[in-house]
Design a protein around this motif. Structure first.
Motif, mmCIF file in Angstrom:
data_model
loop_
_atom_site.group_PDB
_atom_site.id
_atom_site.type_symbol
_atom_site.label_atom_id
_atom_site.label_comp_id
_atom_site.label_asym_id
_atom_site.label_seq_id
_atom_site.Cartn_x
_atom_site.Cartn_y
_atom_site.Cartn_z
ATOM 1 N N PHE A 286 -38.075 -52.755 3.674
ATOM 2 C CA PHE A 286 -38.386 -51.380 2.942
ATOM 3 C C PHE A 286 -37.341 -50.516 3.445
ATOM 4 C CE2 PHE A 286 -42.675 -53.429 2.984
ATOM 5 C CZ PHE A 286 -42.859 -53.781 1.601
ATOM 6 N N ALA A 287 -37.032 -49.500 2.402
ATOM 7 C CA ALA A 287 -36.207 -48.566 2.882
ATOM 8 C C ALA A 287 -36.875 -47.500 3.922
ATOM 9 C CB ALA A 287 -35.702 -47.748 1.741
ATOM 10 N N ASP A 288 -36.071 -46.590 4.628
ATOM 11 C CA ASP A 288 -36.697 -45.482 5.429
ATOM 12 C C ASP A 288 -37.085 -44.634 4.388
ATOM 13 O OD1 ASP A 288 -35.333 -46.921 7.417
ATOM 14 O OD2 ASP A 288 -33.868 -45.174 7.708
ATOM 15 N N ALA A 289 -38.468 -44.166 5.045
ATOM 16 C CA ALA A 289 -39.129 -42.911 4.443
ATOM 17 C C ALA A 289 -39.686 -43.279 2.830
ATOM 18 C CB ALA A 289 -38.379 -41.543 4.493
ATOM 19 N N GLN A 290 -40.115 -44.552 2.646
ATOM 20 C CA GLN A 290 -40.469 -45.065 1.457
ATOM 21 C C GLN A 290 -41.751 -44.548 0.842
ATOM 22 O OE1 GLN A 290 -39.090 -49.070 0.656
ATOM 23 N NE2 GLN A 290 -40.433 -49.292 -1.340
ATOM 24 N N PHE A 291 -42.609 -44.700 1.675
ATOM 25 C CA PHE A 291 -44.101 -44.479 1.309
ATOM 26 C C PHE A 291 -44.691 -43.391 1.767
ATOM 27 C CE2 PHE A 291 -43.061 -49.132 1.760
ATOM 28 C CZ PHE A 291 -43.499 -49.505 0.911
ATOM 29 N N ASP A 292 -45.839 -42.674 1.213
ATOM 30 C CA ASP A 292 -46.427 -41.729 1.457
ATOM 31 C C ASP A 292 -47.779 -41.847 2.431
ATOM 32 O OD1 ASP A 292 -45.273 -39.769 -0.334
ATOM 33 O OD2 ASP A 292 -46.002 -41.335 -2.065
ATOM 34 N N LEU A 293 -48.115 -43.435 2.219
ATOM 35 C CA LEU A 293 -49.391 -43.467 3.279
ATOM 36 C C LEU A 293 -49.146 -45.027 3.207
ATOM 37 C CD1 LEU A 293 -52.992 -42.398 2.803
ATOM 38 C CD2 LEU A 293 -52.367 -44.857 2.625
ATOM 39 N N LEU A 294 -49.457 -45.520 4.420
ATOM 40 C CA LEU A 294 -49.669 -46.759 4.745
ATOM 41 C C LEU A 294 -50.949 -47.169 5.521
ATOM 42 C CD1 LEU A 294 -46.921 -48.962 7.047
ATOM 43 C CD2 LEU A 294 -49.350 -48.985 7.785
ATOM 44 N N THR A 295 -51.584 -48.215 5.007
ATOM 45 C CA THR A 295 -52.981 -48.533 5.376
ATOM 46 C C THR A 295 -52.844 -49.602 6.041
ATOM 47 O OG1 THR A 295 -55.052 -49.073 4.544
ATOM 48 C CG2 THR A 295 -53.492 -49.661 3.116
ATOM 49 N N CYS A 296 -53.659 -49.865 7.257
ATOM 50 C CA CYS A 296 -53.484 -50.903 8.181
ATOM 51 C C CYS A 296 -54.871 -51.132 8.613
ATOM 52 C CB CYS A 296 -52.695 -50.552 9.278
ATOM 53 S SG CYS A 296 -52.209 -51.768 10.266
ATOM 54 N N ASN A 297 -55.656 -52.361 8.096
ATOM 55 C CA ASN A 297 -57.183 -52.506 8.411
ATOM 56 C C ASN A 297 -56.961 -53.809 9.056
ATOM 57 O OD1 ASN A 297 -59.847 -52.560 7.765
ATOM 58 N ND2 ASN A 297 -59.616 -54.193 6.120
ATOM 59 N N GLY A 298 -57.395 -53.453 10.415
ATOM 60 C CA GLY A 298 -57.819 -54.660 11.453
ATOM 61 C C GLY A 298 -56.530 -55.444 11.538
ATOM 62 N N VAL A 299 -55.337 -54.944 11.792
ATOM 63 C CA VAL A 299 -54.190 -55.695 12.046
ATOM 64 C C VAL A 299 -53.747 -55.668 13.337
ATOM 65 C CG1 VAL A 299 -51.947 -56.066 11.060
ATOM 66 C CG2 VAL A 299 -53.722 -55.645 9.288
ATOM 67 N N LEU A 300 -53.331 -54.538 13.848
ATOM 68 C CA LEU A 300 -52.570 -54.098 14.886
ATOM 69 C C LEU A 300 -52.970 -54.790 16.141
ATOM 70 C CD1 LEU A 300 -51.389 -50.349 14.597
ATOM 71 C CD2 LEU A 300 -50.228 -52.658 14.249
ATOM 72 N N GLU A 301 -54.459 -54.931 16.194
ATOM 73 C CA GLU A 301 -54.839 -55.781 17.435
ATOM 74 C C GLU A 301 -54.373 -57.280 17.624
ATOM 75 O OE1 GLU A 301 -58.505 -55.299 14.739
ATOM 76 O OE2 GLU A 301 -56.581 -54.345 15.087
ATOM 77 N N TYR A 302 -54.079 -57.732 16.429
ATOM 78 C CA TYR A 302 -53.672 -59.157 16.283
ATOM 79 C C TYR A 302 -52.062 -59.203 16.678
ATOM 80 C CZ TYR A 302 -58.195 -60.349 14.377
ATOM 81 O OH TYR A 302 -59.393 -60.378 14.250
ATOM 82 N N VAL A 303 -51.383 -58.105 16.672
ATOM 83 C CA VAL A 303 -49.722 -58.206 17.046
ATOM 84 C C VAL A 303 -49.613 -58.570 18.516
ATOM 85 C CG1 VAL A 303 -47.828 -57.103 16.991
ATOM 86 C CG2 VAL A 303 -49.504 -56.629 15.063
ATOM 87 N N ASP A 304 -48.819 -59.447 18.746
ATOM 88 C CA ASP A 304 -48.556 -59.750 19.997
ATOM 89 C C ASP A 304 -48.289 -58.557 20.969
ATOM 90 O OD1 ASP A 304 -48.928 -62.281 19.711
ATOM 91 O OD2 ASP A 304 -46.820 -62.727 19.514
#
Length: 253
Positions: free
Chosen positions: A119-137
């Motif tokens: 995705f391009a820089d500054a493409q989105f107004d809102l990012l939703t992240c539901n129960g994801v970051l804790e699963y990232v290494d």
């Protein structure tokens, strides 16, 4: 298209969803699979309404879409939605799920490495992240969070929900006590990595740019209004707001 024409299409799509879910070892009737869109509609929509956002035309990215529940919620509210996941199988299920709910125009994208989303820089107004970051290494999370920041417009919002708080003695997803407090070096005793929550300061400050936490008592009673809409008991709300006002902290990320 009339109702008689639409019904067989819906039945065919439901059958496709059920088949894809079974192929992934899932039960389509599971509330976290077939019922997850309804759950998000009931639990996330009051939060969005309390935030007072104008969803029509808003560009939204669901980061780690799973079955696509949050993406579908935003699409039904009128947003222009993209969604990514590291699993092509989950992307396929999410796409079918979106078709089933009448929002097949969501842009679902499979990405092998979320440290480099397409995705391009500054493409989105809102990012939703539901129960994801804790699963990232652990060694990749900072890079992933910087990418989240990169694709958001200045003044954009991160809606971080469903993540287990590592300060809490019980890990939410696994239900284990008190694994959140144990060092990862002890995982060798179980011969597998144990799931842990996310440190609050990482959730809030790990993006390389400052973000204000809107989920506080000083943010126009956003917390109280959203929880009240979900049916929280008044006595519980009063107690939580009393503590929040004195500690100046939010209850969610």
């Amino acid at each position: 298209m009339n109702s008689k024409q639409a019904e067989p299409l819906a039945l065919d799509t439901q059958a496709a969803v059920d088949t894809r879910a079974r192929n992934l070892g899932l039960q389509a009737g599971d509330p976290w699979v077939g019922g997850y869109v309804d759950y998000r509609w009931k639990h996330s929509r009051p939060i969005l309404e309390a935030m007072g956002l104008r969803h029509e035309g808003m560009r939204v990215l669901e980061f780690g879409c799973n079955v696509g529940a949050s993406a579908i919620l935003f699409a039904r509210l009128g947003a222009v939605v993209s969604a990514v996941d590291v699993s092509a199988d989950w992307i396929g299920l999410a796409r079918l799920n979106a078709d089933l709910h009448g929002v097949g125009d969501i842009d679902f994208v499979h990405v092998d490495d979320t440290r480099a989303p397409p995705f391009a820089d500054a493409q989105f107004d809102l990012l939703t992240c539901n129960g994801v970051l804790e699963y990232v290494d652990d060694d990749q999370r900072a890079a992933v969070q910087r990418e989240i920041d990169r694709v958001l417009k200045p003044g954009g919002m991160i809606l971080l929900t469903g993540s287990s708080n590592r300060l809490w003695p019980r890990e939410t997803h696994s239900g284990l006590w008190p694994v959140n407090y144990l060092p990862r070096a002890l995982d060798r005793l179980w011969r597998k990595p144990l799931q842990r929550g996310l440190w609050p300061w990482v959730a809030r400050h790990g993006y390389g740019r400052h973000y204000d936490n809107l989920d506080t008592a000083r943010a126009g009673d956003f917390f109280a209004r959203s929880r009240k809409a979900m049916g929280a008991p008044p006595c519980l709300l009063a107690a939580l707001l009393w503590v929040a006002a004195r500690l100046r902290v939010g209850w969610a990320y």
